[in-house]
Design a protein around this motif. Structure first.
Motif, PDB file in Angstrom:
ATOM      1  N   GLN A 190      13.061 -13.089  -8.134  1.00  0.00           N
ATOM      2  CA  GLN A 190      13.864 -13.658  -9.213  1.00  0.00           C
ATOM      3  C   GLN A 190      14.105 -12.678 -10.365  1.00  0.00           C
ATOM      4  O   GLN A 190      14.900 -12.982 -11.259  1.00  0.00           O
ATOM      5  CB  GLN A 190      13.175 -14.911  -9.765  1.00  0.00           C
ATOM      6  N   GLY A 191      13.445 -11.557 -10.367  1.00  0.00           N
ATOM      7  CA  GLY A 191      13.628 -10.589 -11.442  1.00  0.00           C
ATOM      8  C   GLY A 191      14.626  -9.504 -11.059  1.00  0.00           C
ATOM      9  O   GLY A 191      15.361  -9.609 -10.072  1.00  0.00           O
ATOM     10  N   PHE A 192      14.629  -8.425 -11.864  1.00  0.00           N
ATOM     11  CA  PHE A 192      15.537  -7.303 -11.627  1.00  0.00           C
ATOM     12  C   PHE A 192      14.775  -5.978 -11.649  1.00  0.00           C
ATOM     13  O   PHE A 192      15.154  -5.040 -12.358  1.00  0.00           O
ATOM     14  CB  PHE A 192      16.642  -7.288 -12.692  1.00  0.00           C
ATOM     15  N   PRO A 193      13.704  -5.868 -10.878  1.00  0.00           N
ATOM     16  CA  PRO A 193      12.889  -4.642 -10.922  1.00  0.00           C
ATOM     17  C   PRO A 193      13.630  -3.424 -10.400  1.00  0.00           C
ATOM     18  O   PRO A 193      13.318  -2.293 -10.800  1.00  0.00           O
ATOM     19  CB  PRO A 193      11.693  -4.987 -10.037  1.00  0.00           C
ATOM     20  N   TYR A 194      14.622  -3.634  -9.544  1.00  0.00           N
ATOM     21  CA  TYR A 194      15.342  -2.519  -8.938  1.00  0.00           C
ATOM     22  C   TYR A 194      16.216  -1.781  -9.950  1.00  0.00           C
ATOM     23  O   TYR A 194      16.771  -0.721  -9.630  1.00  0.00           O
ATOM     24  CB  TYR A 194      16.208  -3.031  -7.783  1.00  0.00           C
ATOM     25  N   LEU A 195      16.356  -2.297 -11.156  1.00  0.00           N
ATOM     26  CA  LEU A 195      17.125  -1.607 -12.185  1.00  0.00           C
ATOM     27  C   LEU A 195      16.366  -0.391 -12.732  1.00  0.00           C
ATOM     28  O   LEU A 195      16.955   0.472 -13.394  1.00  0.00           O
ATOM     29  CB  LEU A 195      17.464  -2.557 -13.339  1.00  0.00           C
ATOM     30  N   VAL A 196      15.067  -0.346 -12.469  1.00  0.00           N
ATOM     31  CA  VAL A 196      14.239   0.780 -12.919  1.00  0.00           C
ATOM     32  C   VAL A 196      14.180   1.826 -11.801  1.00  0.00           C
ATOM     33  O   VAL A 196      13.813   1.488 -10.666  1.00  0.00           O
ATOM     34  CB  VAL A 196      12.815   0.312 -13.263  1.00  0.00           C
ATOM     35  N   PRO A 197      14.557   3.073 -12.057  1.00  0.00           N
ATOM     36  CA  PRO A 197      14.432   4.105 -11.015  1.00  0.00           C
ATOM     37  C   PRO A 197      12.981   4.237 -10.547  1.00  0.00           C
ATOM     38  O   PRO A 197      12.050   4.120 -11.339  1.00  0.00           O
ATOM     39  CB  PRO A 197      14.907   5.380 -11.736  1.00  0.00           C
ATOM     40  N   PHE A 198      12.813   4.463  -9.256  1.00  0.00           N
ATOM     41  CA  PHE A 198      11.483   4.594  -8.648  1.00  0.00           C
ATOM     42  C   PHE A 198      10.624   3.356  -8.909  1.00  0.00           C
ATOM     43  O   PHE A 198       9.421   3.456  -9.129  1.00  0.00           O
ATOM     44  CB  PHE A 198      10.769   5.855  -9.144  1.00  0.00           C
ATOM     45  N   SER A 199      11.265   2.197  -8.876  1.00  0.00           N
ATOM     46  CA  SER A 199      10.543   0.939  -9.095  1.00  0.00           C
ATOM     47  C   SER A 199       9.574   0.630  -7.974  1.00  0.00           C
ATOM     48  O   SER A 199       8.693  -0.220  -8.133  1.00  0.00           O
ATOM     49  CB  SER A 199      11.546  -0.215  -9.225  1.00  0.00           C
ATOM     50  N   PHE A 200       9.695   1.306  -6.839  1.00  0.00           N
ATOM     51  CA  PHE A 200       8.824   1.072  -5.690  1.00  0.00           C
ATOM     52  C   PHE A 200       7.707   2.104  -5.592  1.00  0.00           C
ATOM     53  O   PHE A 200       6.850   2.008  -4.723  1.00  0.00           O
ATOM     54  CB  PHE A 200       9.639   1.087  -4.391  1.00  0.00           C
ATOM     55  N   SER A 201       7.706   3.099  -6.474  1.00  0.00           N
ATOM     56  CA  SER A 201       6.668   4.135  -6.413  1.00  0.00           C
ATOM     57  C   SER A 201       6.024   4.316  -7.784  1.00  0.00           C
ATOM     58  O   SER A 201       5.066   3.625  -8.121  1.00  0.00           O
ATOM     59  CB  SER A 201       7.250   5.456  -5.894  1.00  0.00           C
ATOM     60  N   ASP A 202       6.560   5.210  -8.602  1.00  0.00           N
ATOM     61  CA  ASP A 202       5.934   5.497  -9.893  1.00  0.00           C
ATOM     62  C   ASP A 202       5.890   4.276 -10.807  1.00  0.00           C
ATOM     63  O   ASP A 202       4.954   4.126 -11.597  1.00  0.00           O
ATOM     64  CB  ASP A 202       6.693   6.620 -10.601  1.00  0.00           C
TER      65      ASP A 202
END
Length: 500
Positions: free
Chosen positions: A332-344
């Protein structure tokens, strides 16, 4: 009974713990991961995600396989270590899956299947270490071999042909289609070297030297090792542009010095050396100055919009603010708007969708893992094991602090990844190896002692053996001065395998 018969006494038959508590905790950890996989798909597409069954089955199989190996090879190890790591690994995979399923442009690098494969390889390596490493004390023989291996690992990214520079950091090697970060493994070999070196020289470091204003200072010639590590950590920073690993390696050594000597003077010297090196790097190297500027002036529009500026940091802060107390919910959020949201920046991604409550729970799981490692360091019977367990536990603790502190703007960003959760094969492999070594030391610490063979002091008490002089006594105590109780087979820990 004759003396000869007494000397031939062997370890009594002790019933193995059933580890039922670990099974229940593993069930809850796996359920949390599988439930997160399901909620990701149901929130985004009203259906189970495409990789749901693969991820769920993989998590179940890996958890059970690791539990079986621990049950066979380390039955007395602390029962909370493995479930804590499985929970962190599973929730991390769920967040990577969530970012990948978003299909956003910034999520192009997320690959949950590949990260699951790295996790599986990490579990396999951990099982192999636990299976073949029968006694952690055998690693002491590799003290200087570990030092040489550490130097080689740290230098590999600088070798032409295999070294790779990614995002300005020369910390990768590329061999046979695979990329690895050798420094992730160097932190393990360096910890082994530090433990072996310090357990031999602890008396000199702790007792020799003058006192100034009540502070015990080391002798000048004893400053050699810490100066070498200081220079080495600066070398990693200078030649590889890796601020995070430089901080981690230096922090490990200073912490282990304190564990070995219990002298605050070493911590003070280490902090002063690091502060001096940091200021020098700030004034000398552009990438360090850029990190500091982004930290100090994060909300300045010029810094925010600059290439390599604070845009990523500020986006992560706004994402955490959007999560609030209980989070936006999986998908429900928008975490993918942050670069490297899946790593750093996976911590900010989790904070946005799980909220402050969820993130405190995750930090609590890390705390449990680190506490078990430090408890193992306290209870294990040999000095080398104490330093090794304490150093490995501190490695995870410092890495979590540096990552969380960086993304919350408590300290400058460093580029390290959150252990067990962030996408990254090298980090997963090295941290699972740390888990295996801690499990081995924990099993040794909690395993009932053998019956005395010689030097019996009284009923149920034996002296330290094999030249070890660290069983909780002061540095310099001789082996004959230290006695310890021998747990009987009827104790709670022996019969039920409960936590100490």
């Amino acid at each position: 009974m004759s003396a000869a018969e007494t000397s031939e006494q062997v370890e009594p038959q002790v019933r193995r713990p059933l580890r039922l508590a670990e099974l229940w905790l593993l069930f809850l950890a796996v359920a949390a991961g599988v439930g997160a996989f399901a909620m990701v798909g149901l929130s985004i597409e009203d259906a189970l995600p495409a990789h749901f069954w693969f991820e769920s089955l993989a998590l179940v199989v890996l958890a059970l396989a690791a539990h079986i190996v621990v049950r066979i090879r380390a039955p007395f190890a602390a029962q909370t270590i493995l479930p804590a790591v499985v929970l962190l690994n599973g929730v991390g995979l769920a967040m990577i899956l969530r970012i990948q399923e978003s299909g956003a442009r910034g999520a192009a690098g997320a690959d949950v299947v590949r990260n699951t494969q790295w996790s599986a390889l990490g579990v396999v390596l951990a099982c192999l270490v636990l299976w073949f490493l029968k006694d952690h004390r055998s690693l002491r023989k590799l003290t200087y071999t570990a030092m040489f291996a550490s130097l080689v690992l740290l230098a590999l990214p600088l070798v032409p042909g295999i070294g790779r520079s990614i995002n300005g950091a020369q910390i990768w090697i590329h061999v046979a289609g695979f990329s690895l970060q050798p420094a992730e493994f160097a932190k393990i070999t360096l910890t082994i070297f530090f433990a072996g070196y310090l357990v031999t020289n602890r008396d000199t470091l702790a007792l020799a030297g003058p006192k100034v204003l009540g502070l015990q200072l080391p002798r000048v010639r004893d400053l050699g090792p810490i100066l070498v590590v200081w220079v080495a950590s600066l070398g990693v920073l200078v030649f590889q542009s890796d601020l995070g690993m430089s901080l981690l390696l230096f922090g490990i050594f200073v912490a282990m010095l304190y564990l070995a000597t219990e002298r605050f003077s070493w911590v003070l010297i280490g902090l002063l050396l690091f502060a001096g090196g940091a200021v020098l790097a700030w004034q000398t190297f552009s990438h360090v100055a850029q990190r500091m500027t982004g930290w100090l002036n994060a909300f300045d529009p010029a810094v925010f919009n600059a290439v390599g500026g604070s845009g990523q940091l500020v986006s992560g802060l706004f994402g955490m603010a959007n999560g609030g107390l209980f989070g936006a919910g999986w998908g429900q959020g928008f975490p993918y708007l942050v670069p490297f949201s899946f790593s750093d920046f996976i911590y900010t991604s989790l904070a946005e969708e799980l909220g402050l409550t969820g993130m405190l729970a995750i930090l609590l799981v890390y705390l449990i893992f680190v506490e078990r490692g430090l408890r193992t360091a306290i209870t294990v019977r040999d000095g080398f094991g104490k330093l090794l367990a304490g150093g490995l536990a501190f490695t995870i603790a410092l890495q979590v602090f540096v990552v969380v502190g960086g993304v919350t703007r408590l300290i400058p960003l460093t580029g390290l990844t959150l252990p067990f959760m962030a996408q990254g094969g090298s980090s997963l492999l090295s941290n699972w190896i740390i888990v295996a070594i801690l499990l081995r030391i924990s099993d040794s610490a909690r395993r009932p002692s053998a019956l005395p063979v010689r030097g019996q002091v009284g009923p149920g008490r034996i002296t330290a053996a094999d030249g070890e002089h660290d069983a909780g006594g002061a540095p310099g105590t001789t082996p004959t001065q230290i006695v310890r109780p021998v747990p009987g087979p009827s104790t709670t820990e022996t019969s039920l395998g409960g936590e100490a």
